[in-house]
Design a protein around this motif. Sequence first.
Motif, short mmCIF file in Angstrom:
data_model
loop_
_atom_site.label_atom_id
_atom_site.label_comp_id
_atom_site.label_asym_id
_atom_site.label_seq_id
_atom_site.Cartn_x
_atom_site.Cartn_y
_atom_site.Cartn_z
N TYR A 1 43.90 37.98 38.65
CA TYR A 1 45.03 38.70 38.07
C TYR A 1 45.63 39.71 39.05
N ALA A 2 44.77 40.43 39.79
CA ALA A 2 45.26 41.44 40.72
C ALA A 2 45.86 40.82 41.98
N GLY A 3 45.15 39.86 42.58
CA GLY A 3 45.65 39.23 43.80
C GLY A 3 46.94 38.48 43.57
N MET A 4 47.04 37.79 42.44
CA MET A 4 48.28 37.08 42.13
C MET A 4 49.43 38.05 41.93
N SER A 5 49.15 39.18 41.29
CA SER A 5 50.20 40.20 41.11
C SER A 5 50.70 40.71 42.46
N THR A 6 49.78 40.93 43.39
CA THR A 6 50.17 41.37 44.72
C THR A 6 51.06 40.35 45.39
N ALA A 7 50.64 39.09 45.37
CA ALA A 7 51.38 38.04 46.07
C ALA A 7 52.78 37.86 45.51
N ALA B 1 42.70 47.44 48.70
CA ALA B 1 41.76 46.80 47.77
C ALA B 1 42.32 46.88 46.37
N VAL B 2 42.22 45.77 45.62
CA VAL B 2 42.81 45.70 44.29
C VAL B 2 41.82 45.11 43.30
N GLY B 3 42.05 45.40 42.01
CA GLY B 3 41.24 44.81 40.96
C GLY B 3 39.78 45.22 41.01
N ASP B 4 38.91 44.29 40.62
CA ASP B 4 37.47 44.57 40.56
C ASP B 4 36.87 44.86 41.92
N ALA B 5 37.55 44.50 43.00
CA ALA B 5 37.01 44.68 44.34
C ALA B 5 37.11 46.12 44.81
N ALA B 6 37.83 46.96 44.09
CA ALA B 6 38.13 48.31 44.55
C ALA B 6 37.44 49.38 43.70
N GLY C 1 44.15 46.91 33.98
CA GLY C 1 44.21 47.76 35.15
C GLY C 1 44.36 46.99 36.44
N GLY C 2 43.87 45.75 36.47
CA GLY C 2 43.91 44.96 37.70
C GLY C 2 45.31 44.59 38.14
N MET C 3 46.14 44.14 37.21
CA MET C 3 47.49 43.75 37.58
C MET C 3 48.29 44.92 38.14
N PRO C 4 48.24 46.12 37.54
CA PRO C 4 48.94 47.25 38.15
C PRO C 4 48.47 47.59 39.56
N THR C 5 47.17 47.43 39.84
CA THR C 5 46.72 47.71 41.21
C THR C 5 47.37 46.74 42.19
N GLY C 6 47.50 45.47 41.79
CA GLY C 6 48.14 44.49 42.66
C GLY C 6 49.60 44.81 42.91
N VAL C 7 50.31 45.18 41.85
CA VAL C 7 51.73 45.53 42.00
C VAL C 7 51.87 46.76 42.88
N HIS C 8 51.03 47.77 42.64
CA HIS C 8 51.13 49.00 43.43
C HIS C 8 50.86 48.74 44.90
#
Length: 410
Positions: A31-37, A288-293, A308-315
């Motif tokens: 969820y986080a990595g996809m949001s970043t991409a 670092a995003v999502g559970d990895a951070a 919380g994971g998706m917002p970290t990716g967007v940020h």
Amino acid sequence: MVVSTTRKAQTMSTQHGMAATHRVLILGAGYAGMSTAIQLAARVKRRKDVQVTLVNAQERFTERLRLHMTATGQQLAEMSIPELLEGTGAEFVRGWVTAVDANAKIVRIDDNQVLHYDTLVYGLGGMADTEAVPGVEDHAYTLNSAQDAELLADRLARLGRGTVVVGGSGLTGIESAAEIAEQHPELNVVLLGRQEPGAAMNPKAKAYLQAALERLDIRVRSGIEVVKVLPDSVELAGGETIAADVVLWTSGTRVSPLAAVAGLTVDERGRIVTDAALRSVSHPEVYAVGDAAAIRQGYGVMHGTCQGGMPTGVHAAVSIVRALNGKQPKPFRFGYYHTPVSLGRHDAVVQFTHPDDSPRRVYLTGRTAARYKETVTASPWPTYGRMKKMPASGAFWPHGGRFTRIRGVR
């Protein structure tokens, strides 16, 4: 164009006085990595000096929020990562990340492919901890992937009658136990954990949840610890054993050791320690995003959830764009707002929360809560689609006010 194999498009260098392409490499398409991409690719789509590459072990997007459904044989739509990236200009590389060299700024894929980066986004998130308790690795099922869930579904379908022990009374354990009990009423389901199910909810919401588990004829044992998983039972602290034909392990999570091995500063759980902008405190070119951070807010370190994971990716994506434009990234702030828990297909509890994740008085139950939970579960995919067209649409989430403010950070 989306590349779904092992295209080596990261060898650009300065030529004829022109600036080199800035290579952004994103590891993990959760969820986080996809949001970043999606967010980053949409924001730099018209730029020729930025290259975005997403790496994931498989092309199928894993809906972790639905894995308890997959585990009971329910058919879900298969979502394609390359398909979603189509038209963004981002590239997709399928493969396992086997090593990260943070000093050389390279990542190894499947041991034999090397990808270089200028900025790295590390999103290799958590998985069930199968190492802390002896026997879990050998004798228990997990919900680490869709394939793992499908293996469990096949085993349950062939079981006929017997006992299923779910180890872990957190949200994943609760949802899994409820789903198994509803879809397989012929099975005995036992839910084991250190805490009472719904311990973090307000008393009325917790009481509803526990009554639902009782209605589903789930045997709940709380305040106990599993110390060993055997082929046909689990052993508890104190020596008691509980017979089990199948064990599903949802107790505790761990992250990949790759970050620590790479020399990045990590916490006691192996998560990358970040600054206020989600950059590694030891290697600022790594986000670092999502559970990895290990992300600190005013209320403490965030715990891993989709909300919380998706917002970290967007940020992280927005911060990378700001840095490319010569600006300072802004601090990340996030406040929790709900805890939705499904109890089968037609029942649920939704506990609304303060930004620090403590329970409010307000909660939903029953079919209304089930519809709410389904809306939440289904929301990431259309959100990604909207972000492709309107990146700013993904940049809204509760910032948490005074709960998330850290003194001295602006």
